[in-house]
Design a protein around this motif. Structure first.
Motif, PDB file in Angstrom:
ATOM      1  N   GLY A   1       0.803  -1.219   0.000  1.00  0.00           N
ATOM      2  CA  GLY A   1       0.000   0.000   0.000  1.00  0.00           C
ATOM      3  C   GLY A   1       0.829   1.260   0.000  1.00  0.00           C
ATOM      4  N   ALA A   2       1.915   1.263   0.768  1.00  0.00           N
ATOM      5  CA  ALA A   2       2.791   2.435   0.817  1.00  0.00           C
ATOM      6  C   ALA A   2       3.433   2.679  -0.542  1.00  0.00           C
ATOM      7  CB  ALA A   2       3.862   2.240   1.883  1.00  0.00           C
ATOM      8  N   ALA A   3       3.878   1.605  -1.200  1.00  0.00           N
ATOM      9  CA  ALA A   3       4.507   1.739  -2.520  1.00  0.00           C
ATOM     10  C   ALA A   3       3.507   2.246  -3.553  1.00  0.00           C
ATOM     11  CB  ALA A   3       5.094   0.395  -2.957  1.00  0.00           C
ATOM     12  N   ILE A   4       2.270   1.748  -3.492  1.00  0.00           N
ATOM     13  CA  ILE A   4       1.235   2.218  -4.413  1.00  0.00           C
ATOM     14  C   ILE A   4       0.973   3.701  -4.207  1.00  0.00           C
ATOM     15  CG2 ILE A   4      -1.211   2.035  -5.023  1.00  0.00           C
ATOM     16  CD1 ILE A   4      -1.023  -0.949  -4.264  1.00  0.00           C
ATOM     17  N   THR A   5       0.859   4.098  -2.960  1.00  0.00           N
ATOM     18  CA  THR A   5       0.607   5.503  -2.646  1.00  0.00           C
ATOM     19  C   THR A   5       1.683   6.397  -3.244  1.00  0.00           C
ATOM     20  OG1 THR A   5      -0.522   4.923  -0.589  1.00  0.00           O
ATOM     21  CG2 THR A   5       0.323   7.164  -0.774  1.00  0.00           C
ATOM     22  N   LYS A   6       2.922   6.012  -3.068  1.00  0.00           N
ATOM     23  CA  LYS A   6       4.037   6.825  -3.566  1.00  0.00           C
ATOM     24  C   LYS A   6       4.003   6.954  -5.088  1.00  0.00           C
ATOM     25  CE  LYS A   6       7.119   5.400   0.205  1.00  0.00           C
ATOM     26  NZ  LYS A   6       8.311   4.562   0.538  1.00  0.00           N
TER      27      LYS A   6
ATOM     28  N   LEU B   1       1.524   6.452  -7.265  1.00  0.00           N
ATOM     29  CA  LEU B   1       0.350   7.155  -7.785  1.00  0.00           C
ATOM     30  C   LEU B   1       0.464   8.658  -7.533  1.00  0.00           C
ATOM     31  CD1 LEU B   1      -2.673   4.835  -6.848  1.00  0.00           C
ATOM     32  CD2 LEU B   1      -1.211   4.790  -8.873  1.00  0.00           C
ATOM     33  N   ALA B   2       0.945   9.017  -6.348  1.00  0.00           N
ATOM     34  CA  ALA B   2       1.098  10.434  -6.024  1.00  0.00           C
ATOM     35  C   ALA B   2       2.132  11.085  -6.928  1.00  0.00           C
ATOM     36  CB  ALA B   2       1.481  10.594  -4.559  1.00  0.00           C
ATOM     37  N   LYS B   3       3.235  10.396  -7.169  1.00  0.00           N
ATOM     38  CA  LYS B   3       4.297  10.959  -8.015  1.00  0.00           C
ATOM     39  C   LYS B   3       3.880  11.018  -9.480  1.00  0.00           C
ATOM     40  CE  LYS B   3       7.945   9.694  -4.786  1.00  0.00           C
ATOM     41  NZ  LYS B   3       9.144   8.853  -4.507  1.00  0.00           N
ATOM     42  N   ALA B   4       2.832  10.237  -9.852  1.00  0.00           N
ATOM     43  CA  ALA B   4       2.293  10.313 -11.211  1.00  0.00           C
ATOM     44  C   ALA B   4       1.250  11.421 -11.331  1.00  0.00           C
ATOM     45  CB  ALA B   4       1.674   8.980 -11.608  1.00  0.00           C
ATOM     46  N   GLY B   5       0.982  12.106 -10.208  1.00  0.00           N
ATOM     47  CA  GLY B   5       0.102  13.270 -10.247  1.00  0.00           C
ATOM     48  C   GLY B   5      -1.272  13.090  -9.647  1.00  0.00           C
ATOM     49  N   ALA B   6      -1.593  11.895  -9.163  1.00  0.00           N
ATOM     50  CA  ALA B   6      -2.926  11.656  -8.593  1.00  0.00           C
ATOM     51  C   ALA B   6      -3.083  12.333  -7.242  1.00  0.00           C
ATOM     52  CB  ALA B   6      -3.169  10.162  -8.443  1.00  0.00           C
ATOM     53  N   ASN B   7      -4.327  12.673  -6.914  1.00  0.00           N
ATOM     54  CA  ASN B   7      -4.679  13.045  -5.550  1.00  0.00           C
ATOM     55  C   ASN B   7      -5.030  11.740  -4.838  1.00  0.00           C
ATOM     56  OD1 ASN B   7      -4.591  15.857  -6.243  1.00  0.00           O
ATOM     57  ND2 ASN B   7      -6.624  15.631  -7.143  1.00  0.00           N
ATOM     58  N   VAL B   8      -4.197  11.338  -3.895  1.00  0.00           N
ATOM     59  CA  VAL B   8      -4.340  10.017  -3.278  1.00  0.00           C
ATOM     60  C   VAL B   8      -4.896  10.151  -1.863  1.00  0.00           C
ATOM     61  CG1 VAL B   8      -3.172   7.870  -2.653  1.00  0.00           C
ATOM     62  CG2 VAL B   8      -2.379   9.179  -4.633  1.00  0.00           C
TER      63      VAL B   8
ATOM     64  N   LEU C   1       5.212  13.098   1.495  1.00  0.00           N
ATOM     65  CA  LEU C   1       4.931  13.286   0.077  1.00  0.00           C
ATOM     66  C   LEU C   1       4.447  14.709  -0.206  1.00  0.00           C
ATOM     67  CD1 LEU C   1       3.288   9.831  -0.648  1.00  0.00           C
ATOM     68  CD2 LEU C   1       5.425  10.689  -1.624  1.00  0.00           C
ATOM     69  N   ALA C   2       3.740  15.304   0.752  1.00  0.00           N
ATOM     70  CA  ALA C   2       3.307  16.694   0.591  1.00  0.00           C
ATOM     71  C   ALA C   2       4.512  17.629   0.533  1.00  0.00           C
ATOM     72  CB  ALA C   2       2.386  17.090   1.738  1.00  0.00           C
TER      73      ALA C   2
ATOM     74  N   GLY D   1       5.810  17.924  -2.781  1.00  0.00           N
ATOM     75  CA  GLY D   1       4.935  18.561  -3.757  1.00  0.00           C
ATOM     76  C   GLY D   1       3.788  17.702  -4.262  1.00  0.00           C
ATOM     77  N   HIS D   2       3.516  16.581  -3.574  1.00  0.00           N
ATOM     78  CA  HIS D   2       2.451  15.678  -4.004  1.00  0.00           C
ATOM     79  C   HIS D   2       1.238  15.810  -3.080  1.00  0.00           C
ATOM     80  CE1 HIS D   2       5.585  14.150  -6.532  1.00  0.00           C
ATOM     81  NE2 HIS D   2       6.299  13.745  -5.491  1.00  0.00           N
ATOM     82  N   CYS D   3       0.106  15.283  -3.528  1.00  0.00           N
ATOM     83  CA  CYS D   3      -1.142  15.439  -2.782  1.00  0.00           C
ATOM     84  C   CYS D   3      -1.606  14.094  -2.231  1.00  0.00           C
ATOM     85  CB  CYS D   3      -2.214  16.058  -3.679  1.00  0.00           C
ATOM     86  SG  CYS D   3      -3.748  16.410  -2.799  1.00  0.00           S
ATOM     87  N   VAL D   4      -1.442  13.891  -0.924  1.00  0.00           N
ATOM     88  CA  VAL D   4      -1.859  12.663  -0.267  1.00  0.00           C
ATOM     89  C   VAL D   4      -2.584  13.009   1.027  1.00  0.00           C
ATOM     90  CG1 VAL D   4      -1.122  10.479   0.773  1.00  0.00           C
ATOM     91  CG2 VAL D   4       0.076  11.370  -1.240  1.00  0.00           C
ATOM     92  N   THR D   5      -3.729  12.389   1.241  1.00  0.00           N
ATOM     93  CA  THR D   5      -4.522  12.593   2.443  1.00  0.00           C
ATOM     94  C   THR D   5      -4.738  11.258   3.126  1.00  0.00           C
ATOM     95  OG1 THR D   5      -5.711  14.422   1.394  1.00  0.00           O
ATOM     96  CG2 THR D   5      -6.701  13.456   3.365  1.00  0.00           C
ATOM     97  N   ALA D   6      -4.414  11.187   4.418  1.00  0.00           N
ATOM     98  CA  ALA D   6      -4.577   9.939   5.172  1.00  0.00           C
ATOM     99  C   ALA D   6      -5.847   9.988   6.007  1.00  0.00           C
ATOM    100  CB  ALA D   6      -3.371   9.711   6.072  1.00  0.00           C
ATOM    101  N   LEU D   7      -6.713   8.996   5.837  1.00  0.00           N
ATOM    102  CA  LEU D   7      -7.908   8.876   6.662  1.00  0.00           C
ATOM    103  C   LEU D   7      -7.554   8.234   7.995  1.00  0.00           C
ATOM    104  CD1 LEU D   7     -10.491   7.536   4.035  1.00  0.00           C
ATOM    105  CD2 LEU D   7      -9.941   9.908   4.604  1.00  0.00           C
ATOM    106  N   GLU D   8      -8.422   8.410   8.974  1.00  0.00           N
ATOM    107  CA  GLU D   8      -8.203   7.794  10.279  1.00  0.00           C
ATOM    108  C   GLU D   8      -8.278   6.273  10.167  1.00  0.00           C
ATOM    109  OE1 GLU D   8      -7.459   9.117  13.304  1.00  0.00           O
ATOM    110  OE2 GLU D   8      -7.217  11.054  12.286  1.00  0.00           O
TER     111      GLU D   8
END
Length: 265
Positions: free
Chosen positions: A22-27, A29-36, A65-66, A69-76
């Motif tokens: 999951g951590a690798a996917i997040t990285k 996708l975020a570096k490809a420009g997605a809002n994750v 990641l923020a 310069g990337h956009c990642v939001t972590a839910l509780e």
């Protein structure tokens, strides 16, 4: 046609520890420009005694990641075995950017147990988290998706359809059901422009195996190494890009040529 994910809002589940897929996917996708948006459940990691368990890892990853310069939001952190939680997660994730057009269901519950030791609780935990939660999340995802968006869902299975996993039969049965879910949902959701595919990442070095067992599995790969979380993440990136626009209902084994003719004790 591009591998860029700019403008795509993607929820990734099973993001709770540094060495996980999951951590690798997040990285990636975020570096490809997605809002994750990420979701995980750290209590499970504690129960499994993973060496990289870290209760605050999702927010730490999002902040790191923020800073880049990337956009990642972590839910509780929350428990997907609770019947109302899966749909609540979709609603909360969708509210961050108005909607979701990508869903990566990477979460998994897996506890080794021989057939003689099975209990109803052991079986239910696998079915509720791996299957029921995924079905409810797909339902909620399809309901919130804007009509004018092309969307993608990626599920995760395992190698049970290619060979036995007798120490993890409850897990194997649940992951076989995920294949069925992929194929059925792909047809049901195609009219809504939602693609559904399923990834088998093979044996992946996420820190759960060490010592002699690790070395034995390593020899089962022609290239002499385990799969990495990044290997799986690259495939997920592709499946959520424009290049995969004509791929749906597929189970993709990304196992590096894993050889099942070499058996483990």
């Amino acid at each position: 046609m591009t591998l860029s994910l700019v403008g795509k809002n993607i929820l990734v589940t099973g993001v709770s520890r540094p060495m996980g897929i999951g951590a690798a996917i997040t990285k990636i996708l975020a570096k490809a420009g997605a809002n994750v948006i990420t979701h995980g459940y750290s209590n499970y990691d504690k129960e499994q005694q993973y060496k990289d368990t870290a209760a605050h890892f999702p927010s730490t990853l999002a902040n790191k990641l923020a800073e880049e310069g990337h956009c990642v939001t972590a839910l509780e952190s929350s428990d997907l075995s609770l019947k109302d939680v899966p749909e609540q997660i979709i609603a909360e994730a969708a509210s961050k950017f108005g909607y979701l057009d990508g869903l990566v269901l990477n979460h998994a519950y897996s506890v080794c147990m021989s057939l003689e030791e099975w209990t109803a609780e052991h079986i239910d935990a696998h079915m509720n988290i791996n299957i029921r939660a995924s079905m409810l999340m797909i339902k909620a995802f399809a309901k919130q998706k804007p009509q004018n968006r092309n969307s993608a869902i990626t599920l995760f299975t395992s190698g049970q359809y290619l060979g036995p996993m007798t120490r993890e039969i409850a897990y194997a049965v649940s992951k076989d059901a995920i294949i069925g879910l992929c194929k059925q949902a792909a047809i049901a959701l195609a009219p809504q422009s939602i693609r559904v595919n399923c990834v088998n990442p093979g044996a992946t070095d996420t820190g759960y195996c060490e010592g002699e067992a690790y070395e034995t599995v390593e020899k089962m790969f022609p290239r002499g190494r385990w799969g990495t979380p990044e290997d799986a993440a690259k495939l997920v990136h592709f499946l959520h890009s424009d290049y995969a626009d004509w791929i749906t209902g597929e189970v993709i084994a990304s196992e590096g040529g894993f050889r099942r003719d070499i058996t483990l004790d």
